[in-house]
Design an enzyme around this catalytic site. Structure first.
Site, short mmCIF file in Angstrom:
data_model
loop_
_atom_site.label_atom_id
_atom_site.label_comp_id
_atom_site.label_asym_id
_atom_site.label_seq_id
_atom_site.Cartn_x
_atom_site.Cartn_y
_atom_site.Cartn_z
N THR A 24 1.07 -1.08 -0.10
CA THR A 24 0.01 0.01 -0.06
C THR A 24 0.87 1.12 -0.19
O THR A 24 1.89 1.29 0.81
CB THR A 24 -0.89 0.24 1.19
OG1 THR A 24 -1.95 -1.07 1.15
CG2 THR A 24 -1.74 1.20 1.30
N PHE B 154 1.15 5.30 0.78
CA PHE B 154 0.48 5.98 1.55
C PHE B 154 1.15 7.62 1.15
O PHE B 154 2.12 7.78 1.04
CB PHE B 154 0.93 6.02 2.97
CG PHE B 154 0.18 4.70 3.65
CD1 PHE B 154 -0.75 4.85 4.39
CD2 PHE B 154 1.06 3.45 3.66
CE1 PHE B 154 -1.34 3.45 4.80
CE2 PHE B 154 0.49 2.31 4.06
CZ PHE B 154 -0.86 2.38 4.69
O1 LIG Z 1 -6.58 -0.69 8.88
C1 LIG Z 1 -5.61 -0.48 8.63
O2 LIG Z 1 -4.33 -0.95 9.04
C2 LIG Z 1 -5.22 0.70 7.52
O3 LIG Z 1 -4.05 1.40 8.09
C3 LIG Z 1 -5.86 0.74 6.75
C4 LIG Z 1 -5.57 0.12 5.29
C5 LIG Z 1 -6.45 0.79 4.17
O4 LIG Z 1 -7.22 1.78 3.98
O5 LIG Z 1 -6.02 0.46 3.13
C6 LIG Z 1 -4.05 0.39 5.23
C7 LIG Z 1 -3.29 -0.62 4.47
C8 LIG Z 1 -3.92 -1.88 4.01
O6 LIG Z 1 -4.18 -1.88 2.53
C9 LIG Z 1 -5.20 -2.12 4.67
C10 LIG Z 1 -5.99 -1.25 5.36
#
Ligand SMILES: O=C(O)C(=O)C[C@]1(C(=O)O)C=C[C@@H](O)C=C1
Length: 286
Positions: free
Chosen positions: A180, A182
Site C-alpha cells: 500500500t 500512503f
Molecule cells: O486498517 C489498517 O490497518 C489501515 O491502516 C488501513 C488500510 C487501508 O485503508 O488500505 C491500510 C493498508 C492496507 O491496505 C489495509 C488497510
C-alpha cells in the site's frame, strides 16, 4: 517533531507507515509519548493536520491489489491549505489473528474493507462459513478479537504483538507482494534526497477527441515519466472525470515546471497536490 496523525487505533498499517515516515525524516528518531496521534477516520486524520493538532497526516492512497483509495483522493482534492509532502510504500503482509483452537471454531472474520478484499481468495478457500465484517481498521478488528475467541481478525504481525493475539496464519493476502502506498499530508515537504515525484489533478477543457491526449502529450514530449493515472468522477455530471496524475520530477524544476506552465491554458482544472521525495518501497512480505 510534531505529531503524525494516522488511522488508529495503534497497530494499523497506517501506524506502521507513520513510523516509517518518522524514521525517514529523522534517522535518529526515537518514539516519544506524543509522536503519533491515532484518529478514528481518514477525514479526522486530515482535520488533525488542518487544525495544527498534528504536523503531518498519513493517508492510504493506493494498494497493489485493490487499486485507488477513493476517499483519500476525494479528501485531498477538496483540501486547500495542505500539500502532499511525502509518500511511504509499505509491504502489507496480512495475518489471521485470534484465540480459536482451530479454524472451524472461527465464526466471524473482522477487518478493514481493504484488507478483507486483499484476502478474498484466502477467505473463500479457508473460512467459507465465517461471517465477514468490515470495521474501521485492521487494528480495531484485532482489538475486538482479543475480547471474543470466536472472532478472528485480519491484521498485521505488529497488531498481533500489540494486542497479544496468537497468529493463526501468516501472509494470507491473495498476492504475496501486497503493498500500500500512503501519502503524507502536511504544510511543507522536509528536505529529503531525490528522485522526486509530483502529484496533480487535471480536467480536460472539453469532452472532445484528443483533449486528454493533448495533456499527456506534453509530458511525453518533455520525456517525463508518468507513474500513475487515475480517473475520478467530477460528481457533477455522469461521464465527466478528473484525472489524478503522478509523474517523476519536481513542480518547481525543469522540465516539469515548463510542462505545468504550458498546461494552464489546456486544462479546465490544474491543481498541484505536491512534490516529494520518492519512496522506492524496496522491502517486501517474503
Ligand atoms: O486498517 C489498517 O490497518 C489501515 O491502516 C488501513 C488500510 C487501508 O485503508 O488500505 C491500510 C493498508 C492496507 O491496505 C489495509 C488497510
Amino acid at each position: 517533531m510534531k505529531a503524525i496523525a494516522y488511522l488508529g487505533p495503534p497497530g494499523t498499517f497506517s501506524h506502521e507507515a507513520a513510523v516509517a515516515w518518522a524514521r525517514r525524516v529523522d534517522r535518529n528518531w526515537q518514539a516519544g509519548a506524543d509522536t503519533f496521534l491515532a484518529c478514528l477516520s481518514l477525514p479526522e486524520v486530515m482535520a488533525a493536520v488542518q487544525n495544527h493538532q498534528a504536523g503531518a497526516g498519513i493517508l492510504p492512497v493506493e494498494n497493489s491489489i485493490e487499486g485507488a483509495v477513493n476517499l483519500t483522493l476525494d479528501l485531498v482534492l477538496e483540501e486547500e491549505g495542505l500539500q502532499v509532502i511525502g509518500e511511504v510504500v509499505l509491504p502489507v503482509c496480512h495475518c489471521l489473528l485470534g484465540q480459536a483452537e482451530d479454524m472451524k471454531a472461527i465464526r466471524e472474520v473482522w477487518s478493514h474493507p481493504q484488507a478483507l478484499a486483499q484476502c478474498r481468495h484466502y477467505l473463500a478457500t479457508n473460512l467459507r462459513e465465517a461471517k465477514l465484517k468490515a470495521v474501521t481498521s485492521t487494528a480495531e478488528a484485532a482489538r475486538e478479537a482479543r475480547q471474543r475467541p470466536e472472532l478472528a481478525a485480519i491484521a498485521s504481525a505488529f497488531a498481533a504483538r500489540l494486542y497479544q493475539l496468537p497468529v493463526l496464519a501468516t501472509n494470507i493476502q491473495d498476492y504475496q507482494e501486497n503493498k500500500t502506498r500512503f501519502w503524507v499530508l502536511g504544510r511543507e515537504a522536509p528536505s529529503l534526497p531525490g528522485p522526486y515525484k509530483t502529484s496533480l489533478v487535471v480536467t480536460a477543457l472539453a469532452n472532445r477527441p484528443g483533449s486528454l491526449y493533448a495533456i499527456l502529450k506534453d509530458f511525453a514530449e518533455a520525456g517525463i515519466n508518468l507513474t500513475r493515472i487515475e480517473s475520478r468522477p467530477t460528481k457533477k455530471e455522469l461521464g465527466e472525470y478528473l484525472f489524478f496524475i503522478d509523474c517523476e520530477g519536481k513542480a518547481t524544476a525543469p522540465p516539469l515546471k515548463e510542462v505545468l506552465a504550458g498546461l494552464k491554458s489546456r486544462t479546465g482544472l490544474l491543481k498541484i497536490l505536491g512534490s516529494y521525495s520518492q519512496d522506492r518501497g524496496e522491502t517486501s512480505c517474503s
